[in-house]
Scaffold this active site. Structure first.
Site, PDB file in Angstrom:
ATOM      1  N   HIS A 178       0.822  -1.218   0.000  1.00 29.91           N
ATOM      2  CA  HIS A 178       0.000   0.000   0.000  1.00 29.91           C
ATOM      3  C   HIS A 178       0.857   1.269   0.000  1.00 29.91           C
ATOM      4  O   HIS A 178       0.419   2.312   0.501  1.00 29.91           O
ATOM      5  CB  HIS A 178      -0.941   0.008   1.216  1.00 29.91           C
ATOM      6  CG  HIS A 178      -1.898  -1.145   1.234  1.00 29.91           C
ATOM      7  ND1 HIS A 178      -3.045  -1.172   0.469  1.00 29.91           N
ATOM      8  CD2 HIS A 178      -1.875  -2.323   1.924  1.00 29.91           C
ATOM      9  CE1 HIS A 178      -3.692  -2.314   0.691  1.00 29.91           C
ATOM     10  NE2 HIS A 178      -2.990  -3.026   1.571  1.00 29.91           N
TER      11      HIS A 178
ATOM     12  N   SER B  44      -3.985  -7.515  -1.402  1.00 27.97           N
ATOM     13  CA  SER B  44      -4.825  -6.687  -0.543  1.00 27.97           C
ATOM     14  C   SER B  44      -5.489  -5.618  -1.392  1.00 27.97           C
ATOM     15  O   SER B  44      -4.816  -4.932  -2.179  1.00 27.97           O
ATOM     16  CB  SER B  44      -3.989  -6.055   0.581  1.00 27.97           C
ATOM     17  OG  SER B  44      -4.792  -5.225   1.390  1.00 27.97           O
TER      18      SER B  44
ATOM     19  N   HIS C 293      -6.557   0.950  -5.135  1.00 26.37           N
ATOM     20  CA  HIS C 293      -5.419   0.228  -5.695  1.00 26.37           C
ATOM     21  C   HIS C 293      -5.413  -1.184  -5.129  1.00 26.37           C
ATOM     22  O   HIS C 293      -6.183  -1.520  -4.219  1.00 26.37           O
ATOM     23  CB  HIS C 293      -4.085   0.932  -5.392  1.00 26.37           C
ATOM     24  CG  HIS C 293      -3.799   1.050  -3.923  1.00 26.37           C
ATOM     25  ND1 HIS C 293      -4.016   2.214  -3.216  1.00 26.37           N
ATOM     26  CD2 HIS C 293      -3.313   0.145  -3.024  1.00 26.37           C
ATOM     27  CE1 HIS C 293      -3.686   2.032  -1.955  1.00 26.37           C
ATOM     28  NE2 HIS C 293      -3.244   0.774  -1.823  1.00 26.37           N
TER      29      HIS C 293
END
EC number: 3.4.21.97
Length: 589
Positions: A47, A118, A142
């Protein structure tokens, strides 16, 4: 330019509800958000938006969940992974010899380091329904490559061909794979168009991070709790078991089992080498240290059967222990019992040795034994003698008895079971106490409860030290009272010698006359009615006696006024004593 790497996996599994409410995404919401999605989603590491390594080529909502197919295109990131894989001993070994996989260090390194996917989406589902498709309000932001996903079943599979990656997942149908291929070709055309537009200028690599950022992410992955059990669970849940892959998760069983992550934590450790080729790991983990976050299940001890134990009495058990003590001293014994210490040797006393005089007489009889014998029991403890306080004792002797000194040679044991101590001068003081005169006894009057019984005087403790000054003062005060009472006693004896002939006549005692009160205040009230009677009485008393009779008090010489006694004579000896006592009190006042 390095060849691209494809990664595929589920972002959401509908058959596995997440443990957190904010991670829950229903199938209807996913369909609605996919229609509003514009353009391919970026693909980054953990992330981190500065560590973007590629893009999401296809998102397909299938029956099992939301499936993702991504493409890693960053040359800088792939170069770092290539150099790191060459330093890894595990990756350099390559696939097992019985495997049909080709050695690929980049795929093996990515499968071991970034084993999960994720999805970054909006938390509030209701607020995201009316959101537009721009970057600020998009429902999906994303997709990240991570060590392990927060949702279960989000295992990442890496490969060089997209079809090879999609074939690893048995939940994808042929229609799902065809839809993903169409999305992949469309995204490829868009990417080719963008590269043609930027051909004049150097292409900008989306990966803005460096190797230090990746190293920090790998360190953070070590602190993920139960990472390996979660990866094992994800592998069985997804079904990546019957086909070979570069996934570095642990061994999975050949048959599909019911997945339960709580039961997975309690599973015993599976053997590293299995007889089934499909169950064996791609690389043995014997030379690799276990991460700090992993937990190894302890080996369970075999349970004892019913016939393994024998019941013995306690005496037999202790006898076996005692018999095994000599064997414990042999070389190679498993346990050594401490040796029993010998009993202490008693000292030998010499009659002429002055240093041994402080021992008691029993020590002279002790001699060291030739053989070790059990120690003698302790001698019985003699109770300390107890004696009540004796008023005839001196202070030093009384304190000694109260502290409980042991009896000495001067004590003797009497028949009644008590100890007695012979003291110097005790018999002499006892004789003086028995032969004491009436002067040493307190005065008692007829009519009292203890009349006729001798009462001891209060003894003045003049022999005490200066620390008992308060007690000496109290004794002096008692001496003054005692002297006043003795003086009153002498005066009363004198009155008894003079007054009985005139006051205790038989005719007067026979006359029933009420006894007057003995208080001074009542005598003052009765003085007026007795005035006329006093005038007729014989004038044998003096003027001082008549004035005293009018006042109703006894005169200073303790002689009762004749007019008052003639009217109210005492009826008996008790009444006379009461009047004399009142007169004594008036005199003391």
């Amino acid at each position: 330019m390095a060849d691209p790497v494809y990664v595929g996996g589920f972002l959401v599994r509908y058959d596995e509800p997440p443990g957190e409410a904010e991670l829950f995404l229903p199938s209807g919401v996913v369909d609605r958000w996919l229609r509003d999605c514009r353009g391919p989603l970026p693909l980054n590491v953990n992330h981190d938006e500065s560590a973007t390594v590629g893009y999401v080529a296809g998102l397909q909502n299938v029956r099992a969940g939301l499936f993702c197919l991504g493409r890693v295109t960053s040359p800088k990131f792939l170069d770092i992974v290539q150099k790191a894989s060459e330093k890894s001993e595990l990756v350099s070994r390559g696939p097992p010899s019985e495997s049909s996989l080709r050695p690929d260090g980049v795929l093996e390194f990515l499968s071991g380091s970034y084993s999960g996917l994720s999805l970054s989406s909006r938390r509030d589902i209701n607020a995201a329904d009316g959101a537009a498709g721009d970057a600020e309000t998009a429902c999906f932001k994303h997709v990240a490559l991570c060590s392990v996903g927060r949702r279960r079943g989000t295992l990442a599979v890496y490969g060089r061909q997209p079809d090879w990656v999609m074939e690893r997942f048995p939940d994808l149908t042929e229609a799902d794979r065809e839809a993903l291929r169409n999305q992949l070709s469309g995204s490829g055309e868009v990417a080719a168009k963008e590269s043609a537009e930027s051909s004049a200028a150097a292409a900008v690599d989306p990966f803005q991070s460096d190797s230090y950022g990746l190293l920090g992410n790998s360190v953070d992955a070590l602190y993920i709790q139960e990472r390996l059990p979660k990866l094992r669970y994800d592998k069985r849940l997804v079904g990546v078991t019957a086909r070979e892959s570069y996934v570095k998760a642990s061994v999975s069983p050949a048959e599909q089992e019911t997945c339960d992550i709580k039961v997975e934590k309690e599973r015993p450790k599976e053997p590293e080498q299995s007889h089934v080729p499909t169950e064996s790991m791609s690389h043995p983990m014997s030379a690799v240290a276990t991460p700090a976050a992993s937990t190894v299940a302890p080996s369970q001890a075999p349970l004892a059967l019913a016939h393994d134990g024998v019941y013995l009495p306690k005496d037999a058990f202790f006898s076996l222990i005692g018999a095994s003590r000599p064997l414990a001293e042999a070389a190679g014994a498993r346990a050594a019992y401490p040796a029993v210490p010998p009993p202490p040797a008693y000292p030998v006393m010499n009659y002429e040795d002055p240093s041994s005089r402080h021992f008691d007489y029993s020590a002279w009889l002790r001699r060291p034994a030739y053989d070790a014998v059990p120690p003698l029991p302790p001698p019985p403890v003699m109770p300390m003698p107890y004696r009540r306080r004796d008023p005839m004792m001196e202070e030093a002797e009384r304190a000694a008895w109260e502290r409980g000194y042991a009896p000495s040679a001067y004590d003797h044991y009497v028949n009644n079971g008590s100890w007695s101590r012979s003291r110097s001068g005790a018999l002499k003081r006892r004789r003086e106490r028995d032969a004491s005169s009436d002067e040493e006894e307190d005065m008692s009057f007829p009519g009292e409860a203890d009349h006729g019984k001798a009462r001891k005087r209060l003894k003045a403790h003049h022999g005490r030290d200066n620390n008992n000054s308060g007690s000496d003062a109290k004794g002096d005060r008692y001496d003054d009272i005692r002297e006043a009472l003795q003086e009153l006693k002498r005066e009363m004896l004198a009155v008894r010698q003079i007054a009985p002939a005139a006051l205790l006549a038989p005719a007067q005692l026979a006359t029933p006359v009420a006894s007057p009160t003995t208080t001074t205040s009542h005598q003052a009230e009765a003085s007026e009615p007795q005035a006329s009677t006093a005038a007729a009485a014989p004038s044998t008393a003096s003027s001082h006696g008549s004035k005293s009779a009018e006042r109703g008090v006894v005169n200073a010489s303790c002689r009762v006024a004749p007019p008052l006694e003639a009217v109210n004579p005492p009826k008996d000896m008790v009444d006379l004593n009461r009047r004399l006592f009142v007169a004594a009190l008036n005199k003391m006042e």
